[in-house]
Design an enzyme around this catalytic site. Sequence first.
Site, PDB file in Angstrom:
ATOM      1  N   THR A 182       0.835  -1.211   0.000  1.00  0.00           N
ATOM      2  CA  THR A 182       0.000   0.000   0.000  1.00  0.00           C
ATOM      3  C   THR A 182       0.865   1.255   0.000  1.00  0.00           C
ATOM      4  O   THR A 182       0.582   2.219  -0.720  1.00  0.00           O
ATOM      5  CB  THR A 182      -0.943   0.000   1.219  1.00  0.00           C
ATOM      6  N   LYS A 209       6.805  -3.537   7.154  1.00  0.00           N
ATOM      7  CA  LYS A 209       5.848  -2.975   8.111  1.00  0.00           C
ATOM      8  C   LYS A 209       5.995  -3.666   9.473  1.00  0.00           C
ATOM      9  O   LYS A 209       5.996  -3.020  10.524  1.00  0.00           O
ATOM     10  CB  LYS A 209       4.432  -3.168   7.556  1.00  0.00           C
ATOM     11  N   ASP A 218      -7.050  -0.534  -2.886  1.00  0.00           N
ATOM     12  CA  ASP A 218      -6.218  -1.155  -1.848  1.00  0.00           C
ATOM     13  C   ASP A 218      -6.889  -2.398  -1.266  1.00  0.00           C
ATOM     14  O   ASP A 218      -8.107  -2.425  -1.083  1.00  0.00           O
ATOM     15  CB  ASP A 218      -5.970  -0.119  -0.743  1.00  0.00           C
TER      16      ASP A 218
END
Length: 744
Positions: free
Chosen positions: A550, A708, A603
């Site tokens: 993303t 992440k 997304d």
Amino acid sequence: MAGRSMQAARCPTDELSLSNCAVVSEKDYQSGQHVIVRTSPNHKYIFTLRTHPSVVPGSVAFSLPQRKWAGLSIGQEIEVALYSFDKAKQCIGTMTIEIDFLQKKNIDSNPYDTDKMAAEFIQQFNNQAFSVGQQLVFSFNDKLFGLLVKDIEAMDPSILKGEPASGKRQKIEVGLVVGNSQVAFEKAENSSLNLIGKAKTKENRQSIINPDWNFEKMGIGGLDKEFSDIFRRAFASRVFPPEIVEQMGCKHVKGILLYGPPGCGKTLLARQIGKMLNAREPKVVNGPEILNKYVGESEANIRKLFADAEEEQRRLGANSGLHIIIFDEIDAICKQRGSMAGSTGVHDTVVNQLLSKIDGVEQLNNILVIGMTNRPDLIDEALLRPGRLEVKMEIGLPDEKGRLQILHIHTARMRGHQLLSADVDIKELAVETKNFSGAELEGLVRAAQSTAMNRHIKASTKVEVDMEKAESLQVTRGDFLASLENDIKPAFGTNQEDYASYIMNGIIKWGDPVTRVLDDGELLVQQTKNSDRTPLVSVLLEGPPHSGKTALAAKIAEESNFPFIKICSPDKMIGFSETAKCQAMKKIFDDAYKSQLSCVVVDDIERLLDYVPIGPRFSNLVLQALLVLLKKAPPQGRKLLIIGTTSRKDVLQEMEMLNAFSTTIHVPNIATGEQLLEALELLGNFKDKERTTIAQQVKGKKVWIGIKKLLMLIEMSLQMDPEYRVRKFLALLREEGASPLDFD
């Protein structure tokens, strides 16, 4: 021959009244002779004679129009003498005659062919005398018409001699009608007579276009092409004289539909069209005003709008003036018939009434209906066919040139009064305000003005204007840029807050895989901008969870600098039904089609589809909608880049969605100790000594962790005391299964 004294009398029969001849006894004169009648020393009139046995010798009988013209009363003494025409100078070449119905009760709207009228006139009045100002009665098609001779031109003398025409024509007061005289009929002022054919004069018509209008005075900018298209389709035929339009068999355009996003100038354009035209003030109606709670009143309101045009068309025919009717928000009254719930069907009958008025059995050719809407899909299709609202014009977002014109218009008064600072560059603002509508540009100027004014308000307990400084008030470049940054955001633009949260930690280029994704993304952006063959480009970023898909998609979108960027994310559709999700996605794509260059980030596709592996379950309705939207090419001249992200490539493969994307790019996790160390160095959270300790444990080893997740582990370990940070980080790495090694 010397004149003789005679008496004026009444014409013995109606038939002789229509002959335009003075009637005498055959004992006095012969039929076909011409006489000059003097009623006083300065007043003389020329007539052609006919004989009738009922006329008393010594008297001359005149019809009522003849007595009216010559000012004669019955029994009046007149002097009569024979008159002979000079055939070389007094043969009529062209005669202009004003015509109207003789009696008002016999008025009708039937067309009368002037070519046939002229032939009949020559036949009835051949070899007769006519004078300028003469009045007579003319019978044609069993109707009586009153005629008035307006103008006489003598025949070219060269033609009479059998030579080619010299082009010399002399105006004369009295002339003789011959077989090849030309007659041109001119409709009397305010007459409702409908003349057709070529034997009529070109009427002096007021130009339909106001001579002193221009775009800037009208306050319209950025709509040059749209306005010229509207003019070509709707007004060009109305500028030409009615006789030419009639010869072409051309029908005027009766309706225009203006549609497009809010704030782009539809209402302004329609309002100014009325000012541009030398027509009566347009009737402006808001769609909902038509509706009425009483049965039949809504339809009556439609009829009232067209009543003036119908009455004038009946009276003046082809020379009727133009009636403009403007419907704002026409979708309120013209929805698809049968689409409204309820048994009353009021909307349907209103649509039917409007359809029949614009182009029904009794056609009106003197109306122009302008409808405006930002929902053209709601309007009944029968209203959009040729003959009704046939000119459909999209009033879209202005381009850079258009924005320059609009800003120029809205700052013109400030510039004229030296209130605009010299550092304000309108061209720069036009470049910066991508995808701003006209209304938003006006709002930007207003916001900049209020920012400038605010500087001159004293900050005390009372609100006061500092008059000393107010004299030097100027709107500066800084005011515009501040308003652009803080106050006005375009509805069809890029909301930075939308995607800023996805890349708040920046992009950590921990290795070639990340660089490759960004480079490929840049190539696709350039392809979207520059390629005419592929106006639609779509890419799917797929990879394991937490690998930064993303963030990379948002970064590619941001770096594209497209004027329209929207993120279609499942977090904005929590609790939506399947239908509501489809509508929300469709709106995002519809908005994207309105911009020249657009980027849509779809997304977390599997979440949009409500996919769960247990079952398995997913929303087929959303899937089908998304497949259609991914494959649908944008309108002509528009370009669209779609970036999708997913963690379940295998699922999309089974759903046959992968084929809907132009290309697929893999976004991997961090896979080696070297890549992990590169990421730690770029993040800079650990000191050199700490990184060395970590390097000893991971260098040359395989790891498997998303960027992440790595950020989360680092932030968690940083909460520990400095001497325990590295140990905690390595322990967390092991617990997450990022590495098969046992760290000490």
